[in-house]
Design a protein around this motif. Structure first.
Motif, PDB file in Angstrom:
ATOM      1  N   GLY A 163       4.406 -14.739  11.323  1.00  0.00           N
ATOM      2  CA  GLY A 163       5.234 -15.667  10.564  1.00  0.00           C
ATOM      3  C   GLY A 163       5.670 -15.185   9.195  1.00  0.00           C
ATOM      4  N   THR A 164       5.509 -13.887   8.906  1.00  0.00           N
ATOM      5  CA  THR A 164       5.966 -13.347   7.633  1.00  0.00           C
ATOM      6  C   THR A 164       6.538 -11.947   7.871  1.00  0.00           C
ATOM      7  N   SER A 165       7.162 -11.376   6.853  1.00  0.00           N
ATOM      8  CA  SER A 165       7.845 -10.084   7.010  1.00  0.00           C
ATOM      9  C   SER A 165       6.990  -8.928   6.510  1.00  0.00           C
ATOM     10  N   TYR A 166       7.308  -7.746   7.016  1.00  0.00           N
ATOM     11  CA  TYR A 166       6.730  -6.527   6.458  1.00  0.00           C
ATOM     12  C   TYR A 166       7.809  -5.466   6.397  1.00  0.00           C
ATOM     13  N   ALA A 167       7.544  -4.442   5.576  1.00  0.00           N
ATOM     14  CA  ALA A 167       8.535  -3.383   5.387  1.00  0.00           C
ATOM     15  C   ALA A 167       7.813  -2.072   5.105  1.00  0.00           C
ATOM     16  N   ARG A 168       8.324  -0.998   5.723  1.00  0.00           N
ATOM     17  CA  ARG A 168       7.821   0.334   5.389  1.00  0.00           C
ATOM     18  C   ARG A 168       8.974   1.154   4.860  1.00  0.00           C
ATOM     19  N   CYS A 169       8.767   1.723   3.681  1.00  0.00           N
ATOM     20  CA  CYS A 169       9.767   2.582   3.043  1.00  0.00           C
ATOM     21  C   CYS A 169       9.085   3.901   2.716  1.00  0.00           C
ATOM     22  N   GLY A 170       9.311   4.903   3.542  1.00  0.00           N
ATOM     23  CA  GLY A 170       8.615   6.167   3.353  1.00  0.00           C
ATOM     24  C   GLY A 170       7.126   5.965   3.574  1.00  0.00           C
ATOM     25  N   ALA A 171       6.337   6.273   2.550  1.00  0.00           N
ATOM     26  CA  ALA A 171       4.892   6.127   2.658  1.00  0.00           C
ATOM     27  C   ALA A 171       4.397   4.783   2.133  1.00  0.00           C
ATOM     28  N   THR A 172       5.329   3.904   1.745  1.00  0.00           N
ATOM     29  CA  THR A 172       4.960   2.622   1.147  1.00  0.00           C
ATOM     30  C   THR A 172       5.157   1.492   2.158  1.00  0.00           C
ATOM     31  N   TRP A 173       4.218   0.563   2.183  1.00  0.00           N
ATOM     32  CA  TRP A 173       4.232  -0.555   3.138  1.00  0.00           C
ATOM     33  C   TRP A 173       4.003  -1.852   2.379  1.00  0.00           C
ATOM     34  N   TRP A 174       4.880  -2.827   2.624  1.00  0.00           N
ATOM     35  CA  TRP A 174       4.804  -4.110   1.914  1.00  0.00           C
ATOM     36  C   TRP A 174       4.803  -5.269   2.897  1.00  0.00           C
TER      37      TRP A 174
ATOM     38  N   TRP B 289       0.842  -1.187   0.000  1.00  0.00           N
ATOM     39  CA  TRP B 289       0.000   0.000   0.000  1.00  0.00           C
ATOM     40  C   TRP B 289       0.884   1.246   0.000  1.00  0.00           C
ATOM     41  N   THR B 290       0.303   2.356  -0.396  1.00  0.00           N
ATOM     42  CA  THR B 290       1.001   3.637  -0.313  1.00  0.00           C
ATOM     43  C   THR B 290       0.149   4.615   0.485  1.00  0.00           C
ATOM     44  N   GLY B 291       0.785   5.737   0.883  1.00  0.00           N
ATOM     45  CA  GLY B 291       0.090   6.700   1.730  1.00  0.00           C
ATOM     46  C   GLY B 291      -0.011   6.238   3.161  1.00  0.00           C
ATOM     47  N   VAL B 292       0.934   5.395   3.592  1.00  0.00           N
ATOM     48  CA  VAL B 292       0.912   4.807   4.932  1.00  0.00           C
ATOM     49  C   VAL B 292       1.822   5.619   5.866  1.00  0.00           C
ATOM     50  N   THR B 293       1.370   5.872   7.064  1.00  0.00           N
ATOM     51  CA  THR B 293       2.167   6.634   8.036  1.00  0.00           C
ATOM     52  C   THR B 293       2.552   5.809   9.261  1.00  0.00           C
ATOM     53  N   ARG B 294       2.117   4.579   9.298  1.00  0.00           N
ATOM     54  CA  ARG B 294       2.358   3.728  10.467  1.00  0.00           C
ATOM     55  C   ARG B 294       3.301   2.585  10.091  1.00  0.00           C
ATOM     56  N   ASP B 295       4.303   2.333  10.935  1.00  0.00           N
ATOM     57  CA  ASP B 295       5.270   1.271  10.654  1.00  0.00           C
ATOM     58  C   ASP B 295       4.662  -0.118  10.805  1.00  0.00           C
TER      59      ASP B 295
END
Length: 363
Positions: free
Chosen positions: A306-317, A264-270
């Motif tokens: 049990g899986t990973s996540y990542a926040r890069c600026g406003a993008t969250w994966w 997603w984009t426009g995300v402000t939360r880690d």
């Protein structure tokens, strides 16, 4: 007397081979199955890359996707005979590798309704297509990816709960016991969800194994969030419990993993649970990107479920990594599942990081 002593001697010999001293039977090595879609990613993925990445040596089974179901019959779809020739040459170099042809998929499942109206004719057409002289000897079996019997995917089906069992029974009759018949199945264990809409235990009686699509739990149809892992292990556990609780043998179930992320984009939360303004730009489409890109473009910043996540600026994966896949593979072994399958091979790195991690953990 001689006969009596002969009997005693036999008992002594048998005692030396008693179950207590015999080697313990080892469970079969878990399967490692990979879907191969030559045109599924942002760039073509060639047969030669299966060898260069190490996939051809690590996989037990390669599933070519997809053939089409048209007019209630199996058809070649966009299959390329030259590509099949390359796959056959690959198989000749690696005779232990089994190859299946998958039919259907998210965008190609509408034709199964007509197939379910005449399962024997459907099965006969599939057998004839797989045994076409142009690629004779290539395919060791067939995979059915019906999304979803008696439920909704890209389209909705009302064929009834017995449609999939009738289809798989016809395929087994057509292909016999020496060819593989498998199916990719829903992982929706919600009350009244897709797993409750079809008779999967009856279908399993005719299948060598079922592949639970335990991914895409988030990031599909929720562009505003909340952000969440798309391949959480608890979701997989619930789906597997639903299948086995209904009567599918655990030894016929494969865990599914994705070689891609959803974002997603426009995300402000880690951490997970944040709101968004839309799907993140992705090479496979809005909100979808290969692991081989994400590993450097947006490295993991945490793990959840049990899986990973990542926040890069406003993008969250959300996506799996070698570490999280290693843990999932260990879960497969401890639970006695038949193995792991991945969707799909083009999302891995050039040297096969993800597949290598699965192979090591399953060995």
């Amino acid at each position: 007397m001689a006969a009596r002593w002969g009997f005693v001697a036999l008992l002594v010999v048998l005692a030396g081979c008693s179950p207590a001293s015999a080697p313990a039977l080892q469970p079969p090595r878990p399967l490692l199955v990979g879907y191969y879609t030559p045109r599924g990613g942002a760039a073509p993925f060639h047969v030669a890359q299966l060898e260069r990445s190490g996939a051809a040596d690590r996989l037990t089974h390669l599933v070519y996707a997809f053939g089409a179901v048209t007019g209630g019959r199996c058809t070649g779809g966009a299959a390329d005979p030259d590509e099949f020739a390359q796959l056959r040459a690959l198989k000749q170099r690696r005779p232990a590798l089994k190859v299946l042809w998958s039919f259907g998929g998210w965008n190609g499942s509408a034709g199964f309704a007509a197939a379910a109206a005449d399962p024997p004719a459907f099965a006969a057409s599939c057998r004839a297509l797989l045994d076409d002289p142009r690629w004779a000897g290539l395919f060791d079996g067939i995979d059915v990816d019906w999304e979803y019997p008696n439920a909704c995917g890209a389209t909705c089906d009302t064929s009834g709960p017995d449609a999939l069992p009738r289809l798989t029974a016809a395929l087994r009759a057509a292909f016999g016991s020496d060819r593989l018949v498998t199916a990719a199945v829903s992982a929706d264990a919600s009350p009244g969800g897709r797993l409750a809409r079809a008779d999967y235990p009856a279908a399993a009686a005719h299948l060598d194994w079922l592949m639970t699509m335990t991914y895409d739990y988030a990031g599909v149809g929720d562009p505003a969030g909340p952000t969440a892992p798309h391949s959480p292990l608890p979701g997989a556990q619930a789906a597997i419990a639903e299948l086995t609780g209904r009567g599918v043998p655990v030894s016929k179930v494969l865990l599914g993993v994705g070689f891609y992320g959803r974002g997603w984009t426009g995300v402000t939360r880690d951490s997970p649970g944040g709101q968004a303004t839309g799907p993140a730009p992705g090479g496979r489409g809005p909100g979808v990107e290969d692991y081989r890109v994400l590993r450097t473009a947006c490295p993991p910043t945490g793990t959840v479920a049990g899986t990973s996540y990542a926040r890069c600026g406003a993008t969250w994966w959300s996506y799996d990594t070698p570490a999280t896949l290693t843990a999932k593979a260990r879960y497969v072994r401890t639970q006695g599942l038949r193995g792991v399958f991945c969707w799909e091979l083009a999302g891995d790195t050039a040297d096969g990081e993800l597949l290598g991690a699965l192979h090591s953990a399953l060995s």
